[in-house]
Design a protein around this motif. Structure first.
Motif, mmCIF file in Angstrom:
data_model
loop_
_atom_site.group_PDB
_atom_site.id
_atom_site.type_symbol
_atom_site.label_atom_id
_atom_site.label_comp_id
_atom_site.label_asym_id
_atom_site.label_seq_id
_atom_site.Cartn_x
_atom_site.Cartn_y
_atom_site.Cartn_z
ATOM 1 N N PHE A 106 -15.560 18.191 -39.702
ATOM 2 C CA PHE A 106 -15.424 17.484 -38.421
ATOM 3 C C PHE A 106 -15.027 16.029 -38.656
ATOM 4 O O PHE A 106 -14.140 15.494 -37.992
ATOM 5 N N ASN A 110 -11.749 14.125 -37.252
ATOM 6 C CA ASN A 110 -11.944 12.972 -36.367
ATOM 7 C C ASN A 110 -11.282 11.729 -36.943
ATOM 8 O O ASN A 110 -10.608 10.979 -36.234
ATOM 9 N N LEU A 129 -18.917 6.222 -31.646
ATOM 10 C CA LEU A 129 -19.339 7.107 -32.737
ATOM 11 C C LEU A 129 -20.100 6.317 -33.800
ATOM 12 O O LEU A 129 -21.124 6.750 -34.304
ATOM 13 N N ILE A 135 -28.524 4.258 -35.031
ATOM 14 C CA ILE A 135 -29.703 4.400 -34.172
ATOM 15 C C ILE A 135 -30.903 4.817 -35.006
ATOM 16 O O ILE A 135 -30.771 5.557 -35.975
ATOM 17 N N ILE A 139 -35.547 7.752 -31.663
ATOM 18 C CA ILE A 139 -35.151 7.725 -30.262
ATOM 19 C C ILE A 139 -34.648 9.095 -29.798
ATOM 20 O O ILE A 139 -34.597 9.383 -28.615
ATOM 21 N N VAL A 140 -34.259 9.982 -30.726
ATOM 22 C CA VAL A 140 -33.727 11.272 -30.301
ATOM 23 C C VAL A 140 -34.679 12.432 -30.590
ATOM 24 O O VAL A 140 -34.377 13.576 -30.254
ATOM 25 N N PRO A 143 -36.095 14.529 -27.213
ATOM 26 C CA PRO A 143 -35.090 15.371 -26.545
ATOM 27 C C PRO A 143 -34.520 16.440 -27.471
ATOM 28 O O PRO A 143 -34.247 17.553 -27.026
ATOM 29 N N TYR A 167 -25.879 14.228 -36.481
ATOM 30 C CA TYR A 167 -26.067 12.845 -36.918
ATOM 31 C C TYR A 167 -25.330 12.543 -38.219
ATOM 32 O O TYR A 167 -25.375 11.415 -38.712
ATOM 33 N N ILE A 169 -21.934 13.504 -38.373
ATOM 34 C CA ILE A 169 -20.564 13.279 -37.917
ATOM 35 C C ILE A 169 -20.192 11.793 -37.814
ATOM 36 O O ILE A 169 -19.114 11.405 -38.256
ATOM 37 N N SER B 16 -16.770 16.929 -31.261
ATOM 38 C CA SER B 16 -17.618 15.872 -31.828
ATOM 39 C C SER B 16 -18.072 14.906 -30.748
ATOM 40 O O SER B 16 -19.225 14.470 -30.736
ATOM 41 N N LEU B 17 -17.129 14.580 -29.870
ATOM 42 C CA LEU B 17 -17.475 13.620 -28.821
ATOM 43 C C LEU B 17 -18.577 14.171 -27.935
ATOM 44 O O LEU B 17 -19.513 13.453 -27.579
ATOM 45 N N LEU B 19 -20.812 16.444 -28.742
ATOM 46 C CA LEU B 19 -22.046 16.459 -29.530
ATOM 47 C C LEU B 19 -22.688 15.078 -29.543
ATOM 48 O O LEU B 19 -23.891 14.933 -29.282
ATOM 49 N N VAL B 20 -21.874 14.072 -29.865
ATOM 50 C CA VAL B 20 -22.431 12.723 -29.974
ATOM 51 C C VAL B 20 -22.838 12.183 -28.602
ATOM 52 O O VAL B 20 -23.887 11.542 -28.461
ATOM 53 N N VAL B 22 -23.959 13.839 -26.124
ATOM 54 C CA VAL B 22 -25.235 14.442 -25.729
ATOM 55 C C VAL B 22 -26.360 13.989 -26.649
ATOM 56 O O VAL B 22 -27.378 13.474 -26.194
ATOM 57 N N THR B 23 -26.153 14.172 -27.970
ATOM 58 C CA THR B 23 -27.289 13.998 -28.877
ATOM 59 C C THR B 23 -27.564 12.542 -29.227
ATOM 60 O O THR B 23 -28.627 12.244 -29.756
ATOM 61 N N VAL B 24 -26.627 11.661 -28.956
ATOM 62 C CA VAL B 24 -26.931 10.238 -29.155
ATOM 63 C C VAL B 24 -27.185 9.575 -27.798
ATOM 64 O O VAL B 24 -28.301 9.181 -27.481
ATOM 65 N N TYR B 25 -26.152 9.547 -26.980
ATOM 66 C CA TYR B 25 -26.280 8.770 -25.740
ATOM 67 C C TYR B 25 -27.135 9.488 -24.701
ATOM 68 O O TYR B 25 -27.987 8.878 -24.057
ATOM 69 N N PHE B 27 -29.465 11.649 -25.291
ATOM 70 C CA PHE B 27 -30.856 11.665 -25.741
ATOM 71 C C PHE B 27 -31.514 10.301 -25.604
ATOM 72 O O PHE B 27 -32.713 10.202 -25.323
ATOM 73 N N ILE B 28 -30.738 9.249 -25.823
ATOM 74 C CA ILE B 28 -31.299 7.906 -25.633
ATOM 75 C C ILE B 28 -31.708 7.758 -24.167
ATOM 76 O O ILE B 28 -32.824 7.316 -23.852
ATOM 77 N N LEU B 30 -32.441 10.083 -22.058
ATOM 78 C CA LEU B 30 -33.595 10.925 -21.763
ATOM 79 C C LEU B 30 -34.889 10.304 -22.255
ATOM 80 O O LEU B 30 -35.915 10.337 -21.576
#
Lengths: 296, 289, 360
Positions: A106, A110, A129, A135, A139-140, A143, A167, A169, B16-17, B19-20, B22-25, B27-28, B30
């Motif tokens: 990936f 990218n 990205l 981070i 924080i994750v 969720p 995490y 990627i 990828s976008l 995934l990131v 959802v799982t970064v922004y 989740f923050i 949330l």
């Protein structure tokens, strides 16, 4: 280039320089020596029982024995099972192989798009990205636990691989993007004129010259995923625990007397794969560290 | 078909976008929302607490210890790695023999897991059998080194292990920067008659500014995140004397089922990192092209 | 019918307009050079013809067929890049065969065509080498081979010689021109070097500030520059531009106290108009006036011998100009002298607009 001008030290200074460097080397090697020595000793030798009164953590073993390694590998008790670290070692291997493979693929694509197929807003996307590299993962955690449950991957190895993919990627994208910006755009233009499309350009023209950055990304991801504890501790069920979590459980179980030799053998088993990678690919490892921190 | 081909590059970014995103922004977001609720063991969005969870965390004695430790650990860890890293980089740059071997030795701890580091140092600093005993047997009878068992000193053990692990990385960073200095500048300085220490102080160290910045940001960010090291080395103890924000978050979320408090502490950690990272990222990206 | 026609083409990047209303037409087999200083938009225009950049307005057609909406590979073009852009991981023969491979040609047909091209460019002995093991000149040939192998209708060259050393550049220049004569293909060639433009082109488009300043044959560009930019950009040393005013008679120019007749090719503007008189350095000679020549008293303040010529910097009528005299001319630094200059073909420019004022 080296710092030519400022290095004309005299003999006394030379001696001093080597003394400090050597002392530092001893400081960095000492824990490794303690670990290796201890792992090859028997418990009476470690505790300084009769016959071993002068033993310290830094004395080489008098009668080296690999018994503790065997115990750590196949019979040490972790939580309820007494089957050693081997099962967890296998978990970590599986986890690393898949997480590294997918995150690197990936990231490569990218990076290729962000560096060579510029479009409006690409820099903002790259910045977003990139933020993912920094981070604090706390924080994750909450969720992610919910999402894994929702996807029916709670406690499984699949789930853990998925987490590491998400995490990883940002890092792999950073590596590949910074590598591909150094490749001349004209190469892409030439490919387009010669009739190569998006994928042909990537696989036929860029891939064959990307080996160095693949090595960097693979080493980086390998060490990071292998060494991870937080995600493993948070998301892995009993069957899916990676090696680091198992090692921590092995060492920090409060029942019974502490078998330091088994602890250290376990730590060595956990450390060997990454040390091996470091020894074999040290140059790329350093490049990964420094370019993971800053851009190219 | 045509449009598909035209937007193919952007389309390949999409997985990828998502995934990131959802799982970064996602989740923050949330976690921030959770921090405003009364969630305990499970998330619940029917009772809103506003910012009182933050107040609770902020006034919690364990958080106070965590912040105090974080300050001690952060300052000494960053300062220690920078000092040792810079010193080793400068010395290694003096055209020494066996440079490769020395670099390898200084850097290998970075390949290790914090868990392995913690386990190793726990053993080394164990008062009865570790270094303390070693020094006593070597003849220094009165030697005492039992910080790991003392609540007010245990955090310094975490600092020592952390500095041991990460100094080599800072050294590599500085060494790369030293080797990147334009030799003509140094020749010019020498031709102007400047002595070696003066050249270091006035020419070389200022030229390392970007490396300093990077080292501070990376180490600071590691300091805020670090969780494994404390868990493996002291398990937060004795008592909760080596609590850090990261262990606080984990403890309250997963052991005490105080999810909202855990979320609040996580948000505060994110704020700490953001304050450190965002200006850095901004300047990096702006100078990029 | 024109082989290539570029009609009203423009390009906008964000807020910046980098090309405006470009109109160029060339016949099949012509050698068009786009020349101008860096940032003038010449490479942008070439990339738009290649299809690497989209056009913001206008149209580009080839043999009467619109091509500006086609992918680069469907335009029947080939391109040689400034950095050569050879694929680093492929051998010379694989590089040259790549366009054929992408077109799906069978392997033996690929190798046959590669063989022909290598023979033509005399690089057969390099076939198995990787680009990193080639010299600059060899890379240049391989890049040309990769372009030639497809038998394209149109060749695009993007400053292909700028990475070579001076001597090799002159050799390759000749070779490209010879190749053009032999193959008779249509070529668009981008360069910032006005000598390259003059020596190679049938047609030149001088560009600056995103517009075509003048489009014509090399002779037209050199002899009848359309404005002061073209006049000073083409030719080395650059054309001198002397500030003058049309005197009350309307038939002569006043340069200080000096009176110079208005050159025959120029149209006379009304008396009192400020103008610039263009004088090429090679039009000067020592000695007095003759048929169609004007004598100018001056003071030589610097002499630069180049071998075949002497560049003499002369101060006259309060202005400094550069002259090019044959080697052996008797001139001394820091002396007064009288030079004569032919004004037969001297262009006159409007001082305000910079546009040339020609009689016809």
């Amino acid at each position: 280039m080296t710092v030519e001008a400022a290095r004309t030290p005299g003999t006394l200074q030379r001696v001093l320089i080597y003394a400090v460097l050597l002392l530092a080397a001893l400081f960095f090697l000492m824990p490794l020596a303690a670990m290796v020595f201890t792992s090859l000793k028997t418990m009476p030798e470690i505790t300084g029982a009769a016959g071993f009164e002068s033993n310290t953590i830094l004395t080489p073993p008098q009668a080296p024995s690999t018994e503790a390694w065997g115990t750590a590998w196949q019979s040490a008790c972790i939580a309820v099972a007494c089957e050693g670290l081997r099962g967890y070692f296998w978990n970590s291997i599986v986890m690393v192989v898949f997480a590294v493979f997918f995150s690197v693929m990936f990231g490569a694509i990218n990076g290729y798009v962000l560096a060579k197929w510029r479009f409006r807003g690409d820099n903002i996307i790259f910045g977003m990205l990139l933020f993912g590299c920094f981070i604090p993962f706390q924080i994750v955690l909450i969720p992610m636990a919910r999402l894994l449950g929702f996807l029916d991957m709670a406690g499984t190895l699949h789930g853990l691989i998925f987490v590491h993919l998400c995490y990883g990627i940002p890092f792999t994208t950073l590596f590949f993007r910074n590598f591909y910006v150094t490749i001349p755009d004209e190469l892409i233009s030439a490919g387009r004129i010669d009739g190569a499309g998006f994928w042909s350009i990537f696989f036929l023209i860029l891939m064959p010259i990307s080996l160095p950055i693949f090595v960097v990304a693979i080493i980086w991801q390998f060490t990071n995923v292998w060494n991870d504890f937080l995600f493993g501790a948070s998301f892995a069920g009993a069957d899916a625990r990676p090696l680091m979590v198992a090692l921590n459980n092995l060492v920090n179980t409060s029942t019974g007397t502490k078998a330091y030799n088994v602890d250290m053998a376990g730590a060595m088993i956990a450390a060997l794969p990454t040390i091996l990678v470091y020894v074999v690919g040290g140059r790329y490892f350093v490049r990964g560290l420094t370019s993971g921190a800053v851009k190219g | 078909m045509r449009t598909l081909r035209r937007y193919l590059p952007q389309l390949t970014l999409l997985p990828s976008l998502i995934l990131v995103a959802v799982t970064v922004y996602g989740f923050i977001a949330l976690t921030v929302v959770l921090s405003l609720t009364r969630s305990k063991m499970l998330p619940r969005f029917d009772r809103w607490e506003g910012f009182s969870n933050y107040a609770k965390v902020w006034n919690h004695p364990r958080w106070e210890v965590a912040m105090e430790n974080f300050a001690i650990f952060g300052v000494l860890y960053i300062g220690g790695t920078m000092l040792i890293g810079l010193m080793l980089a400068i010395l290694i740059d003096q055209r020494v023999r066996a440079e490769g071997a020395l670099r390898t030795i200084y850097l290998y701890p970075m390949a290790l897991s914090f868990i392995v580091t913690g386990v190793a140092w726990q053993w080394i600093m164990a008062p009865d059998l570790g270094l303390e005993r070693a020094f006593q047997i070597w003849g220094w009878e009165s030697f005492r080194f039992d910080w790991i068992k003392q609540s007010d000193m245990a955090i310094y053990c975490v600092v020592i292990a952390g500095v041991w692990q990460a100094s080599g990385f800072v050294m590599a960073l500085f060494l790369a920067a030293l080797r990147g200095i334009n030799p003509e500048i140094l020749s010019a300085a020498r031709m102007d008659g400047a002595s070696a220490p003066r050249i270091y102080w006035h020419v070389i160290i200022p030229a390392l500014r970007p490396a300093f910045l990077t080292a501070i940001v990376v180490q600071g960010h590691l300091a805020i995140k670090s969780y494994d090291l404390v868990v493996a080395l002291t398990r937060g103890g004795p008592g909760y004397s080596t609590e850090l924000p990261s262990t606080f978050m984990y403890e309250f979320t997963f052991s005490r089922n105080e999810m909202a408090l855990g979320a609040s502490s996580a948000v505060m950690m994110l704020i700490l990192v953001t304050v450190l990272i965002v200006p850095y990222l901004y300047s990096e990206l702006r100078n990029d092209r | 019918m024109a082989a290539l026609s570029i009609e009203g083409v423009g390009k906008v990047f964000g807020e910046a307009e980098v090309l405006r209303d470009i109109n160029i037409e060339i016949e099949a087999g012509e050698f068009l050079v786009l020349v101008g200083p860096s940032g003038c938009g010449k490479s942008t225009l070439l990339n738009m013809v290649a299809g690497l950049l989209s056009i913001s307005s206008g149209r580009i057609s080839f043999d009467g067929q619109r091509i500006d909406n086609l992918e680069p590979k469907d335009r029947n073009i080939a391109m040689v890049f400034q950095s050569y852009a050879l694929y680093p991981a492929m051998s010379v023969e694989k590089n040259i065969a790549f366009p054929l491979r992408m077109a799906g040609l069978p392997k033996d047909a690929q190798m046959q065509k590669v063989g022909e091209v290598c023979a033509l460019l005399q690089i057969e002995h390099l076939r198995k080498r990787k680009p990193a093991a080639l010299s600059g000149g060899q890379r240049q040939r391989v890049a040309m081979g990769r372009a030639l192998v497809r038998d394209p209708k149109l060749f695009l060259f993007d400053e292909p010689l700028s990475n070579l050393d001076a001597k090799l550049r002159v050799d390759m220049r000749t070779e490209i021109k010879r190749l053009h004569q032999r193959l008779g293909t249509t070529i668009i060639y981008v360069t910032h070097d006005q000598v390259e433009a003059m020596t190679m082109a049938n047609r030149i488009a001088v560009m600056e500030g995103g517009i075509v300043q003048q489009f014509g044959t090399p002779a037209e560009i050199y002899d009848r520059p359309a404005n002061t930019f073209v006049a000073t950009f083409m030719g080395s040393p650059a054309m001198n531009l002397l500030d003058a005013v049309v005197d009350e008679s309307g038939t002569a120019l006043a340069l200080g106290d000096l009176r110079v007749p208005i050159p025959p090719i120029a149209a006379a503007p009304p008396p009192g108009t400020p103008v610039k008189l263009g004088l090429r350095p090679e039009w000067f000679d020592v000695g007095g006036a003759g048929e169609g020549r004007v004598a100018l008293p001056g003071h030589i303040d610097l002499i630069e011998p180049t071998g075949p010529d002497i560049y003499a910097s002369v101060e006259m009528v309060g202005q400094r100009l550069v002259t090019r005299l044959p080697a052996g001319t008797d001139v001394t630094q820091n002396t007064a002298c009288t030079l004569s200059v032919s004004i037969e073909n001297a262009p006159l420019f409007d001082a305000q607009t910079g546009l040339a004022l020609y009689a016809d």
